[in-house]
Enzyme design. Structure first.
Site, PDB file in Angstrom:
ATOM      1  N   TYR A  68       0.835  -1.210   0.000  1.00  0.00           N
ATOM      2  CA  TYR A  68       0.000   0.000   0.000  1.00  0.00           C
ATOM      3  C   TYR A  68       0.872   1.264   0.000  1.00  0.00           C
ATOM      4  O   TYR A  68       0.367   2.364  -0.236  1.00  0.00           O
ATOM      5  CB  TYR A  68      -0.945   0.065   1.212  1.00  0.00           C
ATOM      6  CG  TYR A  68      -1.935  -1.081   1.345  1.00  0.00           C
ATOM      7  CD1 TYR A  68      -2.130  -2.014   0.330  1.00  0.00           C
ATOM      8  CD2 TYR A  68      -2.693  -1.220   2.499  1.00  0.00           C
ATOM      9  CE1 TYR A  68      -3.027  -3.054   0.471  1.00  0.00           C
ATOM     10  CE2 TYR A  68      -3.601  -2.262   2.644  1.00  0.00           C
ATOM     11  CZ  TYR A  68      -3.762  -3.179   1.638  1.00  0.00           C
ATOM     12  OH  TYR A  68      -4.655  -4.202   1.791  1.00  0.00           O
ATOM     13  N   HIS A 101      -0.113 -11.974   1.910  1.00  0.00           N
ATOM     14  CA  HIS A 101      -1.151 -11.150   1.270  1.00  0.00           C
ATOM     15  C   HIS A 101      -1.967 -11.937   0.229  1.00  0.00           C
ATOM     16  O   HIS A 101      -3.189 -11.855   0.186  1.00  0.00           O
ATOM     17  CB  HIS A 101      -0.468  -9.950   0.612  1.00  0.00           C
ATOM     18  CG  HIS A 101      -1.319  -8.746   0.461  1.00  0.00           C
ATOM     19  ND1 HIS A 101      -0.835  -7.465   0.551  1.00  0.00           N
ATOM     20  CD2 HIS A 101      -2.635  -8.614   0.213  1.00  0.00           C
ATOM     21  CE1 HIS A 101      -1.812  -6.603   0.355  1.00  0.00           C
ATOM     22  NE2 HIS A 101      -2.920  -7.274   0.151  1.00  0.00           N
ATOM     23  N   LEU A 149     -17.662  -3.244   2.665  1.00  0.00           N
ATOM     24  CA  LEU A 149     -18.798  -2.488   2.108  1.00  0.00           C
ATOM     25  C   LEU A 149     -18.910  -2.736   0.604  1.00  0.00           C
ATOM     26  O   LEU A 149     -19.614  -2.008  -0.102  1.00  0.00           O
ATOM     27  CB  LEU A 149     -18.608  -0.982   2.377  1.00  0.00           C
ATOM     28  CG  LEU A 149     -18.432  -0.593   3.854  1.00  0.00           C
ATOM     29  CD1 LEU A 149     -18.032   0.875   3.986  1.00  0.00           C
ATOM     30  CD2 LEU A 149     -19.703  -0.875   4.653  1.00  0.00           C
ATOM     31  N   ILE A 196     -12.622  -4.369   8.300  1.00  0.00           N
ATOM     32  CA  ILE A 196     -11.692  -3.239   8.196  1.00  0.00           C
ATOM     33  C   ILE A 196     -12.125  -2.239   7.122  1.00  0.00           C
ATOM     34  O   ILE A 196     -11.429  -2.045   6.126  1.00  0.00           O
ATOM     35  CB  ILE A 196     -10.266  -3.767   7.903  1.00  0.00           C
ATOM     36  CG1 ILE A 196     -10.315  -4.856   6.800  1.00  0.00           C
ATOM     37  CG2 ILE A 196      -9.604  -4.308   9.160  1.00  0.00           C
ATOM     38  CD1 ILE A 196      -8.934  -5.314   6.307  1.00  0.00           C
ATOM     39  N   LYS A 208     -12.709   1.063   4.899  1.00  0.00           N
ATOM     40  CA  LYS A 208     -11.807   2.182   4.573  1.00  0.00           C
ATOM     41  C   LYS A 208     -12.619   3.398   4.148  1.00  0.00           C
ATOM     42  O   LYS A 208     -13.619   3.265   3.437  1.00  0.00           O
ATOM     43  CB  LYS A 208     -10.886   1.746   3.431  1.00  0.00           C
ATOM     44  CG  LYS A 208     -10.029   2.829   2.870  1.00  0.00           C
ATOM     45  CD  LYS A 208     -10.351   3.072   1.399  1.00  0.00           C
ATOM     46  CE  LYS A 208      -9.772   4.372   0.926  1.00  0.00           C
ATOM     47  NZ  LYS A 208     -10.079   4.623  -0.482  1.00  0.00           N
ATOM     48  N   SER A 209     -12.196   4.568   4.585  1.00  0.00           N
ATOM     49  CA  SER A 209     -12.728   5.804   4.021  1.00  0.00           C
ATOM     50  C   SER A 209     -11.726   6.915   4.292  1.00  0.00           C
ATOM     51  O   SER A 209     -11.019   6.874   5.294  1.00  0.00           O
ATOM     52  CB  SER A 209     -14.084   6.163   4.648  1.00  0.00           C
ATOM     53  OG  SER A 209     -14.496   7.404   4.139  1.00  0.00           O
ATOM     54  N   ARG A 265     -17.540   9.841   7.237  1.00  0.00           N
ATOM     55  CA  ARG A 265     -17.784   8.407   6.988  1.00  0.00           C
ATOM     56  C   ARG A 265     -16.951   7.547   7.938  1.00  0.00           C
ATOM     57  O   ARG A 265     -17.416   6.513   8.424  1.00  0.00           O
ATOM     58  CB  ARG A 265     -17.441   8.041   5.558  1.00  0.00           C
ATOM     59  CG  ARG A 265     -18.461   8.552   4.566  1.00  0.00           C
ATOM     60  CD  ARG A 265     -18.040   8.236   3.150  1.00  0.00           C
ATOM     61  NE  ARG A 265     -19.092   8.529   2.200  1.00  0.00           N
ATOM     62  CZ  ARG A 265     -18.928   8.473   0.893  1.00  0.00           C
ATOM     63  NH1 ARG A 265     -17.745   8.166   0.377  1.00  0.00           N
ATOM     64  NH2 ARG A 265     -19.932   8.735   0.097  1.00  0.00           N
ATOM     65  N   ASN A 277     -18.751   4.944  10.393  1.00  0.00           N
ATOM     66  CA  ASN A 277     -18.455   3.508  10.336  1.00  0.00           C
ATOM     67  C   ASN A 277     -18.093   2.908  11.695  1.00  0.00           C
ATOM     68  O   ASN A 277     -18.084   1.693  11.839  1.00  0.00           O
ATOM     69  CB  ASN A 277     -17.319   3.245   9.333  1.00  0.00           C
ATOM     70  CG  ASN A 277     -17.746   3.507   7.908  1.00  0.00           C
ATOM     71  OD1 ASN A 277     -18.935   3.696   7.639  1.00  0.00           O
ATOM     72  ND2 ASN A 277     -16.798   3.550   6.983  1.00  0.00           N
TER      73      ASN A 277
HETATM   74  P1  NAD Z   1     -14.505  -1.025   1.465  1.00  0.00           P
HETATM   75  O1  NAD Z   1     -15.577  -2.020   1.301  1.00  0.00           O
HETATM   76  O2  NAD Z   1     -14.031  -0.692   2.829  1.00  0.00           O
HETATM   77  O3  NAD Z   1     -15.020   0.268   0.716  1.00  0.00           O
HETATM   78  C1  NAD Z   1     -14.342   1.477   0.763  1.00  0.00           C
HETATM   79  C2  NAD Z   1     -15.134   2.511  -0.034  1.00  0.00           C
HETATM   80  O4  NAD Z   1     -16.510   2.529   0.396  1.00  0.00           O
HETATM   81  C3  NAD Z   1     -14.612   3.927   0.239  1.00  0.00           C
HETATM   82  O5  NAD Z   1     -13.568   4.254  -0.618  1.00  0.00           O
HETATM   83  C4  NAD Z   1     -15.859   4.768   0.028  1.00  0.00           C
HETATM   84  O6  NAD Z   1     -15.983   5.015  -1.330  1.00  0.00           O
HETATM   85  C5  NAD Z   1     -16.968   3.854   0.485  1.00  0.00           C
HETATM   86  N1  NAD Z   1     -17.405   4.124   1.886  1.00  0.00           N
HETATM   87  C6  NAD Z   1     -16.736   3.847   3.039  1.00  0.00           C
HETATM   88  N2  NAD Z   1     -17.491   4.183   4.099  1.00  0.00           N
HETATM   89  C7  NAD Z   1     -18.646   4.687   3.598  1.00  0.00           C
HETATM   90  C8  NAD Z   1     -19.819   5.190   4.208  1.00  0.00           C
HETATM   91  N3  NAD Z   1     -19.976   5.251   5.517  1.00  0.00           N
HETATM   92  N4  NAD Z   1     -20.808   5.616   3.379  1.00  0.00           N
HETATM   93  C9  NAD Z   1     -20.690   5.552   2.024  1.00  0.00           C
HETATM   94  N5  NAD Z   1     -19.607   5.055   1.415  1.00  0.00           N
HETATM   95  C10 NAD Z   1     -18.588   4.633   2.195  1.00  0.00           C
HETATM   96  O7  NAD Z   1     -13.322  -1.480   0.494  1.00  0.00           O
HETATM   97  P2  NAD Z   1     -11.736  -1.575   0.506  1.00  0.00           P
HETATM   98  O8  NAD Z   1     -11.083  -0.280   0.743  1.00  0.00           O
HETATM   99  O9  NAD Z   1     -11.410  -2.307  -0.739  1.00  0.00           O
HETATM  100  O10 NAD Z   1     -11.417  -2.575   1.706  1.00  0.00           O
HETATM  101  C11 NAD Z   1     -11.171  -2.143   3.033  1.00  0.00           C
HETATM  102  C12 NAD Z   1      -9.770  -2.513   3.467  1.00  0.00           C
HETATM  103  O11 NAD Z   1      -9.540  -3.922   3.286  1.00  0.00           O
HETATM  104  C13 NAD Z   1      -8.651  -1.866   2.654  1.00  0.00           C
HETATM  105  O12 NAD Z   1      -8.436  -0.524   2.974  1.00  0.00           O
HETATM  106  C14 NAD Z   1      -7.486  -2.782   2.988  1.00  0.00           C
HETATM  107  O13 NAD Z   1      -6.962  -2.449   4.269  1.00  0.00           O
HETATM  108  C15 NAD Z   1      -8.165  -4.158   3.022  1.00  0.00           C
HETATM  109  N6  NAD Z   1      -8.029  -4.899   1.740  1.00  0.00           N
HETATM  110  C16 NAD Z   1      -7.311  -6.056   1.744  1.00  0.00           C
HETATM  111  C17 NAD Z   1      -7.165  -6.771   0.576  1.00  0.00           C
HETATM  112  C18 NAD Z   1      -6.370  -8.061   0.595  1.00  0.00           C
HETATM  113  O14 NAD Z   1      -6.080  -8.601  -0.487  1.00  0.00           O
HETATM  114  N7  NAD Z   1      -6.019  -8.591   1.745  1.00  0.00           N
HETATM  115  C19 NAD Z   1      -7.744  -6.334  -0.627  1.00  0.00           C
HETATM  116  C20 NAD Z   1      -8.474  -5.150  -0.605  1.00  0.00           C
HETATM  117  C21 NAD Z   1      -8.628  -4.444   0.584  1.00  0.00           C
END
Ligand code: NAD
Length: 288
Positions: A54, A112, A194, A232, A234-235, A240, A244
């Site tokens: 990242y 990973h 999400l 976990i 992310k925003s 938000r 969350n």
């Molecule tokens: P997520 O499902 O957390 O979605 C994030 C997106 O949802 C944000 O960018 C925003 O657009 C929206 N969002 C967040 N909160 C909101 C709210 N309250 N209302 C409206 N929209 C909202 O997706 P992500 O970022 O892909 O996944 C979360 C975390 O998982 C990543 O940051 C990372 O740490 C981890 N991850 C791990 C892998 C892996 O291969 N191990 C892959 C992807 C992500």
């Protein structure tokens, strides 16, 4: 901090615990990571999920250090190039992540993605086992592993991962994999909880949300909590990030849990780990 922002913890198979709600930092630019993570910690998050790939471990470490709080931190080993991926390479990357974070400890270190060529994930897993024995990391686990790969790790090394972090949200509920995890005492951790925001327009979730005066995102995260998975979201948007974490002051009914169960349609946003092979130069290309 409000009492409805205190996450429960989940016990791992090595007797350590992990806060069930964490904060993910994938795609948060380096320049924004320190402030975003500091804001999240001030709001009550006690668990941050990052990875070497990242590119923001240093800023995560600085924000945690500055907070003075005992924040649970996860990072990950990822090298999709089979010519490099190895026991030694996993240990070297751990050292890089440890130095980048600059903290006294790393709580959880994950592989990973499984590199399937010559089953290289077995070498990487042996490195993680040794890192834990050497007390360089508290807990070890994997991410994006299938049942077959998990079975192989366990049979070949006798060490069961504490966690498997996989894509999971209402449109991809991972029922079979979660059942397998439960049988082996592996905690399920949901990434993209999400569905990268794509599930939030669902009418079913909107209806449940309006009943509680909550948002669809809060309903989805509450559903994860009640299933017992670690999650976990992310925003980068402060309101938000705050929304969350305000998910501990209400409870979905059994009927609502069943209704959300009905939304599963095996729909992925990320690659399918059973089939996808990363290009060898994936990381180099991403840096450009
Ligand atoms: P997520 O499902 O957390 O979605 C994030 C997106 O949802 C944000 O960018 C925003 O657009 C929206 N969002 C967040 N909160 C909101 C709210 N309250 N209302 C409206 N929209 C909202 O997706 P992500 O970022 O892909 O996944 C979360 C975390 O998982 C990543 O940051 C990372 O740490 C981890 N991850 C791990 C892998 C892996 O291969 N191990 C892959 C992807 C992500």
């Amino acid at each position: 901090m409000f009492s409805d922002t205190v996450s429960p913890t989940v016990k791992l198979n090595d007797n350590n615990t992990i806060p069930q709600l964490g904060f993910g930092v994938y795609q948060i630019p380096k320049s924004k990571t320190y402030n975003t993570v500091s804001t999240a910690i001030n709001m009550g998050y006690e668990h941050i999920d990052t990875a070497l790939s990242y590119g923001n471990e240093e800023e995560v470490g600085k924000a945690i250090d500055k907070s003075g709080k005992p924040i649970f931190v996860t990072t990950k080993y990822f090298n999709p190039n089979p010519k490099q991926h190895s026991y030694d390479n996993a240990k070297e990357h751990f050292k890089t992540s440890f130095d980048n974070l600059g903290l006294k400890k790393i709580d959880l270190f994950l592989i990973h993605w499984p590199i399937t060529k010559n089953k290289l994930y077995l070498d990487a897993w042996r490195a993680l086992i040794d890192l834990q024995k050497e007390e360089k990391v508290k807990s070890i686990g994997v991410s994006n592993f299938t049942q077959n790969q998990l079975t192989e790790l366990i049979e070949k090394t006798g060490v069961i991962p504490a966690i498997n972090q996989v894509e999971m949200h209402p449109y991809l509920q991972q029922v079979c994999l979660r059942d397998f995890h439960d049988r082996y005492g592996i905690v399920t951790e949901a990434w993209s909880p999400l569905g990268r925001g794509k599930v939030l327009d669902d009418k079913v979730l909107k209806d449940i949300a309006s009943h509680y005066g909550k948002t669809p995102a809060q309903i989805v995260l509450r559903w994860h909590m009640q299933l017992g998975v670690v999650t976990i979201p992310k925003s980068e948007t402060p309101h938000r990030v705050e929304e969350n974490i305000h998910i501990f002051d209400f409870q979905l009914t059994e009927d609502e849990m069943k209704t959300i169960e009905g939304l599963d349609r095996a729909e992925r946003n990320g690659p399918d780990p059973a089939e996808y092979v990363f290009p060898e130069d994936f990381l180099e290309k991403r840096k450009k």
